[in-house]
Design a protein around this motif. Structure first.
Motif, PDB file in Angstrom:
ATOM      1  N   THR A  85      19.927  14.689 -33.723  1.00 39.27           N
ATOM      2  CA  THR A  85      18.851  13.855 -34.286  1.00 39.27           C
ATOM      3  C   THR A  85      17.944  14.723 -35.148  1.00 39.27           C
ATOM      4  OG1 THR A  85      18.951  12.507 -32.303  1.00 39.27           O
ATOM      5  CG2 THR A  85      16.993  12.235 -33.687  1.00 39.27           C
ATOM      6  N   SER A  90      18.950  10.472 -27.300  1.00 38.22           N
ATOM      7  CA  SER A  90      19.479   9.377 -28.120  1.00 38.22           C
ATOM      8  C   SER A  90      20.388   8.474 -27.282  1.00 38.22           C
ATOM      9  CB  SER A  90      20.250   9.938 -29.314  1.00 38.22           C
ATOM     10  OG  SER A  90      19.424  10.813 -30.050  1.00 38.22           O
ATOM     11  N   ILE A  98      22.206   8.209 -33.477  1.00 40.77           N
ATOM     12  CA  ILE A  98      23.540   8.806 -33.351  1.00 40.77           C
ATOM     13  C   ILE A  98      23.570   9.886 -32.259  1.00 40.77           C
ATOM     14  CG2 ILE A  98      24.122   8.247 -35.744  1.00 40.77           C
ATOM     15  CD1 ILE A  98      23.912  11.295 -36.347  1.00 40.77           C
ATOM     16  N   ASP A 112      12.768   8.087 -30.772  1.00 42.56           N
ATOM     17  CA  ASP A 112      13.667   9.211 -30.491  1.00 42.56           C
ATOM     18  C   ASP A 112      13.258  10.359 -31.417  1.00 42.56           C
ATOM     19  OD1 ASP A 112      15.772  10.709 -29.564  1.00 42.56           O
ATOM     20  OD2 ASP A 112      17.310   9.672 -30.740  1.00 42.56           O
TER      21      ASP A 112
HETATM   22 MG   LIG Z   1      19.387  12.875 -30.428  1.00 43.31          MG
END
Ligand SMILES: [Mg+2]
Ligand SMILES: Nc1nc2c(ncn2[C@@H]2O[C@H](COP(=O)(O)OP(=O)(O)OP(=O)(O)O)[C@@H](O)[C@H]2O)c(=O)[nH]1
Length: 309
Positions: free
Chosen positions: A54, A33, A46, A73
């Motif tokens: 995540t 991320s 985040i 992601d």
């Molecule tokens: Mg992540």
């Protein structure tokens, strides 16, 4: 008329004609991320020091003169039989199947053992479309050479020219990775208009920012037991939104911890969330944030199906 022509010429796209859907995969906490945020220059996904931050497939878009890279992601891939993890692994498998190319993020500060092997198994057969980022080279205990030796054994088909030392946090080596991904990308129509940098809905982004602020302040098992529910959202003026959100936990005992002594914890999470949201949206968000128990939600299939996608 002539002026209008000039105007439309000026608005012509400056984004190159290549396009690729790039799935980011790697172990929990490898820095997937962080990479996406640095590459896109936006707070798309985040980040926290807690593994399994995540939980969804999150798109972040990078537009340059070479073209459009649509990154996806994904949750950190690891072995565990917990319901929630099995669902997150399915998300990774689905995104891998959809990808034009893959960005494999390796934490170069951690020895490559069985956990890393699990991911290299997933990548077998995809080597030609994989670019690898050996991340966290800014750390003293980073050992990218050991990671290269491991990769050459596990994935001999992986081309060395597509393995890069990077620091996602310090923006080192990111452009080399992007260049390699553009090299692999075909000329194809863009997937998004060039002003887009993510496809996330407003309510999801608000929920994620609140969760980020919460998990970065809570410890032990609590970050894993938290989700955020957006109950209501209303534009009260062109510059102000009102939003009611619930920070949901699994047990009554966790509720007290999240509220904190004199409600200090929940107040801080609220204030810091508002600050972060202010950086993302061009309107102010008035946040009504409360804590709620959703008993053993991680065992609830309906809830997991709604939250994890
Ligand atoms: Mg992540
Ligand atoms: N020193 C250093 N830390 C980094 C770097 N990239 C990420 N981190 C840190 O590593 C931790 C995990 O980063 P994330 O980006 O959340 O990792 P992730 O792979 O998305 O993790 P999951 O979502 O849990 O799978 C955070 O504390 C980051 O600040 C880096 O290049 N250098």
């Amino acid at each position: 008329m002539e002026n209008m022509n000039l105007e439309s010429e000026q608005k012509e796209s400056t984004v190159g004609d290549k396009t690729a859907l790039v799935t980011i995969i790697g172990r929990p906490s490898a820095g997937k991320s962080t990479f996406l945020n640095t590459a896109s220059g936006e707070m798309v996904s985040i980040v926290s020091s807690i593994p399994q931050t995540t939980r969804n497939a999150i798109r972040g878009i990078v537009n340059t003169s070479l073209g459009q890279l649509v990154f996806v992601d994904t949750p950190g891939y690891h072995e565990s039989n917990k319901k929630m993890n099995l669902k997150m692994r399915n998300i990774v498998a689905d995104q891998l199947a959809n990808a034009d190319s893959i960005l494999y993020v390796v934490d170069s500060t951690r020895p490559c053992g069985d956990e890393e092997k699990l991911i290299t198994e997933l990548l077998k057969g995809h080597e030609k479309k994989t670019v690898t980022a050996l991340n966290k080279i800014d750390e003293k205990d980073s050992n990218p050479s050991a990671a290269r030796v491991f990769l050459s054994k596990q994935l001999p088909e992986l081309s060395e020219k597509n393995i890069f030392d990077v620091s996602a946090k310090n923006d080192e080596g990111i452009n080399d990775v992007l260049r390699a991904l553009y090299e692999l990308a075909p000329v194809a129509p863009h997937l998004y208009p060039e002003e887009f940098y993510t496809d996330q809905e407003v309510d999801f982004r608000i929920a994620e920012v609140i969760r980020e602020q919460a998990i970065n302040r809570l410890d032990q098992e609590i970050p894993h037991c938290v989700y955020v529910q957006i109950a209501d959202m209303e534009m009260r003026s062109p510059t102000k939104m009102w939003c009611r959100a619930f920070l949901c936990v699994e047990k009554e005992s966790q509720k007290g911890i999240v509220i904190g002594k004199g409600a200090q914890m929940i107040k801080t999470i609220r204030v810091e969330s508002i600050k972060q949201l202010r950086k993302i949206f061009d309107y102010k968000i008035d946040l009504d944030l409360q804590v709620k128990v959703d008993k053993n939600w991680r065992q609830n299939d309906l809830r997991l199906n709604k939250l994890l996608k």
